[in-house]
Design a protein around this motif. Structure first.
Motif, PDB file in Angstrom:
ATOM      1  N   SER A 513       0.723  -1.152   0.148  1.00 30.31           N
ATOM      2  CA  SER A 513      -0.082   0.012  -0.030  1.00 30.31           C
ATOM      3  C   SER A 513       0.937   1.204  -0.085  1.00 30.31           C
ATOM      4  CB  SER A 513      -1.026   0.058   1.319  1.00 30.31           C
ATOM      5  OG  SER A 513      -0.198  -0.076   2.317  1.00 30.31           O
ATOM      6  N   GLY A 514       1.868   1.147   0.515  1.00 29.61           N
ATOM      7  CA  GLY A 514       2.855   2.505   0.698  1.00 29.61           C
ATOM      8  C   GLY A 514       3.473   2.632  -0.584  1.00 29.61           C
ATOM      9  N   SER A 515       3.780   1.689  -1.591  1.00 31.81           N
ATOM     10  CA  SER A 515       4.163   1.765  -2.894  1.00 31.81           C
ATOM     11  C   SER A 515       3.338   2.341  -3.675  1.00 31.81           C
ATOM     12  CB  SER A 515       4.726   0.622  -3.521  1.00 31.81           C
ATOM     13  OG  SER A 515       6.024  -0.026  -2.614  1.00 31.81           O
ATOM     14  N   VAL A 516       2.060   1.865  -3.754  1.00 29.26           N
ATOM     15  CA  VAL A 516       1.230   2.428  -4.685  1.00 29.26           C
ATOM     16  C   VAL A 516       0.687   3.842  -4.252  1.00 29.26           C
ATOM     17  CG1 VAL A 516      -1.719   1.925  -5.082  1.00 29.26           C
ATOM     18  CG2 VAL A 516       0.207  -0.179  -4.901  1.00 29.26           C
ATOM     19  N   THR A 517       0.409   4.109  -2.876  1.00 30.64           N
ATOM     20  CA  THR A 517       0.210   5.298  -2.533  1.00 30.64           C
ATOM     21  C   THR A 517       1.127   6.374  -2.785  1.00 30.64           C
ATOM     22  OG1 THR A 517      -1.166   4.461  -0.454  1.00 30.64           O
ATOM     23  CG2 THR A 517      -0.334   6.764  -0.431  1.00 30.64           C
ATOM     24  N   TYR A 518       2.500   5.965  -2.794  1.00 28.60           N
ATOM     25  CA  TYR A 518       3.623   7.153  -3.224  1.00 28.60           C
ATOM     26  C   TYR A 518       3.438   7.131  -4.678  1.00 28.60           C
ATOM     27  CZ  TYR A 518       7.931   9.076  -4.065  1.00 28.60           C
ATOM     28  OH  TYR A 518       8.983  10.175  -4.526  1.00 28.60           O
ATOM     29  N   LEU A 519       3.296   6.181  -5.539  1.00 36.39           N
ATOM     30  CA  LEU A 519       3.056   6.312  -7.042  1.00 36.39           C
ATOM     31  C   LEU A 519       2.103   7.268  -7.484  1.00 36.39           C
ATOM     32  CD1 LEU A 519       4.105   2.922  -8.132  1.00 36.39           C
ATOM     33  CD2 LEU A 519       5.514   4.729  -8.408  1.00 36.39           C
ATOM     34  N   LEU A 520       0.881   6.998  -6.541  1.00 35.02           N
ATOM     35  CA  LEU A 520      -0.356   7.913  -6.978  1.00 35.02           C
ATOM     36  C   LEU A 520      -0.211   9.312  -6.501  1.00 35.02           C
ATOM     37  CD1 LEU A 520      -3.100   7.789  -8.283  1.00 35.02           C
ATOM     38  CD2 LEU A 520      -4.027   7.098  -6.146  1.00 35.02           C
ATOM     39  N   SER A 521       0.475   9.396  -5.267  1.00 34.98           N
ATOM     40  CA  SER A 521       0.847  10.754  -4.701  1.00 34.98           C
ATOM     41  C   SER A 521       1.823  11.730  -5.485  1.00 34.98           C
ATOM     42  CB  SER A 521       1.709  10.744  -3.261  1.00 34.98           C
ATOM     43  OG  SER A 521       0.607  10.002  -2.518  1.00 34.98           O
ATOM     44  N   LEU A 522       2.642  10.989  -6.304  1.00 33.31           N
ATOM     45  CA  LEU A 522       3.414  11.612  -7.239  1.00 33.31           C
ATOM     46  C   LEU A 522       2.458  12.498  -8.246  1.00 33.31           C
ATOM     47  CD1 LEU A 522       6.293   9.026  -8.245  1.00 33.31           C
ATOM     48  CD2 LEU A 522       6.489  11.025  -6.749  1.00 33.31           C
ATOM     49  N   PHE A 523       1.789  11.756  -8.904  1.00 33.14           N
ATOM     50  CA  PHE A 523       0.724  12.662  -9.750  1.00 33.14           C
ATOM     51  C   PHE A 523      -0.270  13.251  -9.226  1.00 33.14           C
ATOM     52  CE2 PHE A 523       2.324   8.798 -12.066  1.00 33.14           C
ATOM     53  CZ  PHE A 523       2.962   9.152 -13.231  1.00 33.14           C
ATOM     54  N   ALA A 524      -0.701  13.261  -7.851  1.00 35.59           N
ATOM     55  CA  ALA A 524      -1.604  13.859  -7.365  1.00 35.59           C
ATOM     56  C   ALA A 524      -0.811  15.251  -6.932  1.00 35.59           C
ATOM     57  CB  ALA A 524      -2.256  13.540  -6.015  1.00 35.59           C
ATOM     58  N   TYR A 525       0.458  15.081  -6.318  1.00 37.09           N
ATOM     59  CA  TYR A 525       1.185  16.470  -6.128  1.00 37.09           C
ATOM     60  C   TYR A 525       1.447  17.315  -7.474  1.00 37.09           C
ATOM     61  CZ  TYR A 525       5.216  19.320  -4.763  1.00 37.09           C
ATOM     62  OH  TYR A 525       6.028  20.110  -4.605  1.00 37.09           O
ATOM     63  N   THR A 526       1.759  16.575  -8.491  1.00 34.68           N
ATOM     64  CA  THR A 526       2.229  17.378  -9.654  1.00 34.68           C
ATOM     65  C   THR A 526       0.829  17.807 -10.217  1.00 34.68           C
ATOM     66  OG1 THR A 526       3.918  15.780 -10.179  1.00 34.68           O
ATOM     67  CG2 THR A 526       3.354  16.935 -11.966  1.00 34.68           C
ATOM     68  N   TYR A 527      -0.351  17.285 -10.389  1.00 27.91           N
ATOM     69  CA  TYR A 527      -1.242  17.786 -11.355  1.00 27.91           C
ATOM     70  C   TYR A 527      -2.398  18.428 -10.417  1.00 27.91           C
ATOM     71  CZ  TYR A 527       1.295  15.137 -15.055  1.00 27.91           C
ATOM     72  OH  TYR A 527       2.333  14.789 -15.730  1.00 27.91           O
ATOM     73  N   ILE A 528      -2.467  18.263  -9.183  1.00 27.89           N
ATOM     74  CA  ILE A 528      -3.426  18.926  -8.320  1.00 27.89           C
ATOM     75  C   ILE A 528      -2.799  19.798  -7.393  1.00 27.89           C
ATOM     76  CG2 ILE A 528      -5.320  18.372  -6.778  1.00 27.89           C
ATOM     77  CD1 ILE A 528      -5.792  15.706  -7.878  1.00 27.89           C
ATOM     78  N   GLU A 529      -1.915  19.580  -6.437  1.00 24.36           N
ATOM     79  CA  GLU A 529      -1.322  20.050  -5.347  1.00 24.36           C
ATOM     80  C   GLU A 529      -0.613  21.373  -5.949  1.00 24.36           C
ATOM     81  OE1 GLU A 529       0.177  18.939  -1.564  1.00 24.36           O
ATOM     82  OE2 GLU A 529      -0.201  16.697  -2.456  1.00 24.36           O
ATOM     83  N   ARG A 530       0.424  21.047  -6.627  1.00 21.15           N
ATOM     84  CA  ARG A 530       1.550  22.078  -7.220  1.00 21.15           C
ATOM     85  C   ARG A 530       0.941  23.113  -8.133  1.00 21.15           C
ATOM     86  NH1 ARG A 530       6.203  22.469 -10.669  1.00 21.15           N
ATOM     87  NH2 ARG A 530       8.162  22.956  -9.464  1.00 21.15           N
ATOM     88  N   PRO A 531       0.257  23.095  -9.008  1.00 24.51           N
ATOM     89  CA  PRO A 531      -0.317  23.979  -9.805  1.00 24.51           C
ATOM     90  C   PRO A 531      -0.751  25.106  -8.981  1.00 24.51           C
ATOM     91  CG  PRO A 531      -0.874  21.924 -10.987  1.00 24.51           C
ATOM     92  CD  PRO A 531      -0.546  21.622  -9.691  1.00 24.51           C
TER      93      PRO A 531
END
Length: 560
Positions: A513-531
């Motif tokens: 679950s940690g691996s899956v969460t981190y991979l999904l977090s990469l995209f959530a951070y890039t395309y939702i948080e960071r903008p």
């Protein structure tokens, strides 16, 4: 040969993706069935049951079944059993719950993804194997006779149930694999913001506290560890670390420039930054996990921070922290201006008073069907530590640069962290009451001390441990990681159980679950948080220095 090396890698990637997608589509689509039509005759009133499973690992059928309406005694009928488009790669036919004879004329499995699979009597006899409860299993000209003198006779399909669809079996996997290879060739992990920000991001003060990112990442992993059963109470200590980090980082700009508290443009921009930093990802998760389930009233109470169920309770706490910080900073600035020591004593007193008297009778926060106490005292401990850090570095720099002092701070900080972990997880029975839940004030002080000593022992073991690259990488995406991890735990458990008949727990669940969460977090951070972070930085008000870099680490405990 060097020129063709990337092409070889792409070819290997295409082949691996193709066979993975081929197997994946074969399972989720080509083995998905809408219904089964059972043409049979029973010598007594009874029902036929169909058990089904994915068959990827499990050898038994654990409860996924559908039952027909009752067959009337010695009356042939073709009854439909709905499978609901579930994966039925492995199939078991229970020919009745009572002893007796059953005649099977045909079995027809209907799928939306290919032609029907029809088993004639000869197919049934060749492809299905009877269990020990079946006394007679013979092929007749127009049916298969199944006779049992014990309860629960059944037949198990030998092999996999897969419809024939060349497009889904070959063409679509090839198309998707080719597209993924092309897209992957255009992407570079080295330039992915979630990676580049690990090394380049700075706070609103213009300082990169890399080790604090590591503490944030460690705290996120500890929360995951508790929710996966690896630890028992350290997740709550991790939350106190988050709150203390918020206080430290959010107050640091005011420590360096107290006059910012009296600047209306800066304070307005501060609130805008906080809103843009927390709301987009938080609202996304509330929409997915609550609103889309039809719980409109609950969702809108969460949108307005009037309710905070599950792990969202920490977000409501942080929003409260954001609102009270301006008032506290304005008061400190008006009373003490740039006098560090009086301000330091003021924040120590305010933190103590908040912890002792700011209870649910003063400010009630609601969530998880209970009234929650605002943990402002721990947040203010972080504020106190920010002022203490500035005071020590300004007035005792030479002493703090002494290797012996730094080693001592590093050793004490590591020891304090270990003690907190031991107490939080109840590893010593006689001190079980002294955990992070029952003693939030003491653990909050410990959290602030660990943060302070990590910064003061720069270059020593404590700082190196907290600044370890994998921890910092998680720390950068920690807000998305924190919000996503419960849903990913459920997804991993459900997927493993559904496809493999395995229910992961402990370290296995933590790693998956940690691996899956981190991979999904990469995209959530890039395309939702960071903008939104970048847009907040671009809108920086006149109360801030134009030369001050504002990047992805705009302060906040869970959200940098």
């Amino acid at each position: 040969m060097t020129r063709h090396y990337p092409l070889v890698l792409k070819g290997i990637g295409f082949v691996l993706l193709f066979f993975f997608l081929k197997a994946f589509l074969s399972t989720i689509a080509l083995s998905s069935f809408h219904k089964v039509i059972v043409d049979a005759e029973l010598e007594h009133d009874d029902a036929i049951e169909v058990f089904f499973a994915t068959g990827l690992a499990a050898s038994t059928f654990k409860g996924d079944f559908r039952k027909s309406t009752r067959f009337e005694q010695k009356k042939r009928a073709a009854l439909t059993i709905s499978l609901g488009d579930n994966v039925a790669r492995k199939v078991r036919i229970d020919t009745g719950q009572q002893p007796g004879a059953t005649k099977l004329f045909s079995l027809s499995f209907v799928s939306h993804y290919g032609p029907d699979i029809v088993f004639t009597p000869q197919d049934i006899y060749q492809r299905f194997r009877p269990n020990e409860g079946v006394e007679t299993y013979v092929l007749r000209p127009d049916h298969v006779l199944v006779v049992s003198r014990t309860n629960d006779p059944f037949l198990v399909l030998h092999g996999d149930l897969v419809v024939d669809n060349p497009f889904l079996k070959t063409v679509l996997p090839a198309i998707i694999a080719a597209l993924l290879v092309v897209i992957a060739g255009r992407l570079s992990l080295k330039t992915l913001p979630a990676w580049t920000d690990v090394a380049t991001k700075v706070s609103s003060t213009g300082v990169n506290f890399g080790s604090l990112d590591g503490i944030r990442g460690l705290a996120a992993l500890l929360v995951l560890a508790q929710h996966t059963g690896v630890v028992r109470g350290s997740g709550m200590f991790a939350v106190w670390l988050f709150f203390a980090l918020s206080g430290f980082l959010l107050s640091t700009p005011f420590v360096r420039q107290p006059e910012r508290a009296l600047s209306y443009p800066y304070m307005a921009h501060y609130l805008l930054r906080r809103f843009k930093r927390i709301v987009p990802m938080y609202f996304t998760m509330i929409t997915i996990t609550i609103l889309f389930l039809g719980k409109f009233d609950v969702a809108f109470r969460h949108y307005l921070f009037l309710q905070a169920n599950g792990h969202y309770w920490t977000v409501a706490q942080e929003m409260f922290f954001y609102l009270i910080l301006p008032a506290v900073m304005i008061t400190s600035t008006l009373l003490f201006r740039n006098r560090r020591l009086p301000a330091l004593l003021f924040f120590a007193a305010v933190a103590a008073v908040a912890h002792a008297y700011l209870t649910i009778s003063v400010v009630p926060l609601y969530g998880n069907n209970v009234t929650l106490r605002p943990m402002v005292g721990i947040f203010l401990i972080g504020v106190f530590c920010a002022f203490l850090f500035a005071y020590l570095t300004e007035n005792h720099r030479k002493r703090l640069e002494n290797p012996v002092v730094q080693q001592g701070l590093s050793f004490f900080g590591l020891g304090l962290f270990v003690v907190c972990m031991i107490l939080a997880d109840h590893l010593i029975g006689r001190f079980s009451a002294y955990d992070a839940v029952n003693r939030p004030g003491w653990f909050g002080i410990a959290a602030g001390t660990i943060i302070l000593f990590t910064l003061l022992s720069e270059g020593r073991l404590l700082s190196k441990v907290m600044g370890w690259l994998p921890l910092r990488a998680v720390g950068v995406v920690s807000f998305s990681f924190y919000l996503l991890h419960p849903m990913m735990i459920s997804c991993v458990r459900g997927t493993a159980d559904y496809f493999f008949g395995y229910y992961p727990t402990g370290w296995v669940l933590f790693l998956l679950s940690g691996s899956v969460t981190y991979l999904l977090s990469l995209f959530a951070y890039t395309y939702i948080e960071r903008p939104f972070i970048i847009s907040a930085a671009a809108a920086q008000g006149p109360g801030s220095s134009k030369k001050t870099p504002v990047h992805a680490a705009t302060a906040g405990g869970l959200r940098n």
